[in-house]
Design a protein around this motif. Sequence first.
Motif, PDB file in Angstrom:
ATOM      1  N   SER A  25       0.836  -1.201   0.000  1.00 12.72           N
ATOM      2  CA  SER A  25       0.000   0.000   0.000  1.00 12.72           C
ATOM      3  C   SER A  25       0.873   1.254   0.000  1.00 12.72           C
ATOM      4  CB  SER A  25      -0.899  -0.009   1.232  1.00 12.72           C
ATOM      5  OG  SER A  25      -1.639   1.186   1.315  1.00 12.72           O
ATOM      6  N   PHE A  26       0.461   2.265  -0.742  1.00 12.83           N
ATOM      7  CA  PHE A  26       1.220   3.512  -0.815  1.00 12.83           C
ATOM      8  C   PHE A  26       0.296   4.651  -1.260  1.00 12.83           C
ATOM      9  CE2 PHE A  26       1.133   1.829  -5.048  1.00 12.83           C
ATOM     10  CZ  PHE A  26       1.214   2.912  -5.914  1.00 12.83           C
ATOM     11  N   TRP A  27       0.813   5.858  -1.170  1.00 11.49           N
ATOM     12  CA  TRP A  27       0.108   7.049  -1.640  1.00 11.49           C
ATOM     13  C   TRP A  27       0.800   7.583  -2.883  1.00 11.49           C
ATOM     14  CZ3 TRP A  27      -3.960   9.674   1.081  1.00 11.49           C
ATOM     15  CH2 TRP A  27      -4.319   9.086   2.307  1.00 11.49           C
ATOM     16  N   LEU A  99       9.946   9.614  -5.428  1.00  9.62           N
ATOM     17  CA  LEU A  99       9.431   9.176  -6.714  1.00  9.62           C
ATOM     18  C   LEU A  99       8.835   7.775  -6.577  1.00  9.62           C
ATOM     19  CD1 LEU A  99      12.356  10.360  -9.011  1.00  9.62           C
ATOM     20  CD2 LEU A  99      10.014  11.241  -9.048  1.00  9.62           C
ATOM     21  N   PRO A 100       7.776   7.473  -7.306  1.00  7.30           N
ATOM     22  CA  PRO A 100       7.229   6.110  -7.248  1.00  7.30           C
ATOM     23  C   PRO A 100       8.176   5.113  -7.894  1.00  7.30           C
ATOM     24  CG  PRO A 100       6.145   7.373  -8.979  1.00  7.30           C
ATOM     25  CD  PRO A 100       7.022   8.334  -8.235  1.00  7.30           C
ATOM     26  N   SER A 101       8.156   3.898  -7.409  1.00  3.94           N
ATOM     27  CA  SER A 101       8.942   2.841  -8.043  1.00  3.94           C
ATOM     28  C   SER A 101       8.282   2.448  -9.363  1.00  3.94           C
ATOM     29  CB  SER A 101       9.028   1.621  -7.122  1.00  3.94           C
ATOM     30  OG  SER A 101       7.747   1.018  -6.997  1.00  3.94           O
ATOM     31  N   VAL A 102       9.012   1.712 -10.187  1.00  2.94           N
ATOM     32  CA  VAL A 102       8.431   1.227 -11.441  1.00  2.94           C
ATOM     33  C   VAL A 102       7.182   0.389 -11.158  1.00  2.94           C
ATOM     34  CG1 VAL A 102       8.794  -0.298 -13.424  1.00  2.94           C
ATOM     35  CG2 VAL A 102      10.585   1.288 -12.737  1.00  2.94           C
ATOM     36  N   SER A 103       7.269  -0.520 -10.192  1.00  4.47           N
ATOM     37  CA  SER A 103       6.119  -1.388  -9.913  1.00  4.47           C
ATOM     38  C   SER A 103       4.928  -0.585  -9.404  1.00  4.47           C
ATOM     39  CB  SER A 103       6.500  -2.486  -8.917  1.00  4.47           C
ATOM     40  OG  SER A 103       7.007  -1.934  -7.720  1.00  4.47           O
ATOM     41  N   PHE A 224       7.068  14.159 -13.972  1.00  3.49           N
ATOM     42  CA  PHE A 224       7.069  13.246 -12.818  1.00  3.49           C
ATOM     43  C   PHE A 224       5.940  13.587 -11.872  1.00  3.49           C
ATOM     44  CE2 PHE A 224       9.334  16.906 -11.242  1.00  3.49           C
ATOM     45  CZ  PHE A 224       9.111  16.952  -9.880  1.00  3.49           C
ATOM     46  N   ARG A 225       5.696  12.691 -10.960  1.00  5.47           N
ATOM     47  CA  ARG A 225       4.815  12.903  -9.803  1.00  5.47           C
ATOM     48  C   ARG A 225       5.462  12.205  -8.622  1.00  5.47           C
ATOM     49  NH1 ARG A 225      -0.686  11.265 -11.381  1.00  5.47           N
ATOM     50  NH2 ARG A 225       0.073  11.327 -13.514  1.00  5.47           N
TER      51      ARG A 225
END
Length: 235
Positions: A25-27, A99-103, A224-225
């Motif tokens: 889980s993440f935001w 930064l979000p990971s690729v997955s 990016f986000r």
Amino acid sequence: MVELPSGEVRPLYLTKDSPFTPVASFWIDTLPVTNKEFADFVQQHSAWRAEQIPALFAEAQYLSHWPAGGPTPQQAAQPVTYVSWFAADAYCRAQEKRLPSVSEWEYVAQASEHSANGLNDPEFTQRILAWYARPATAELAKVGQGIANFWQVHDMHGLVWEWTQNFNSALVTGESRGDSALDQGLFCGSAASGSADPSDYAAFMRYGFRSSLKAPYTLRNLGFRCAYSPEEILK
């Protein structure tokens, strides 16, 4: 931001029988970072201004689309581009994010408007491929103009490509014997375009783009986000 529950994502361009990659889980930001938001950041962190950033951290065209005084009013709500991985990473860290990971990025991006996993929806996949096939435009649209996906996240497709935390690592099984299931035909453009599953080709295009990047690169169609996991302590 919006919170996504834990789930799983299919490794890029492997067979349908390949093990799925778990995602905790993440935001994640519901919108890409805009020129206005990034301009506020560089005003507060002068080391990331175009005239001060070291060449090691960004190519010469870093923020070259801004006039001398910063983004124009018309650019303010457009996604920031011409920004390197280093600068994007610094921005997210300044917001106590990352930064979000690729997955994670792929997990969000596989959602269509109506389903958490739209990869089996031919119309959804064809819209993605149609965007990949269009030439980049000089003028970008404002963020948030398109329809939100199932998670209420905007612009995962159709506006700009996006940096990820580990952009230069493949989303594969991570185990060389398991990766023997790789469809080698997808490395050939003509074979990939004729793939029985168009979502394979869409994934191939994303992997191919990411593998061509280096952290200092600054491209006119790359933004990016940010993401965030509550249990993480960013340093």
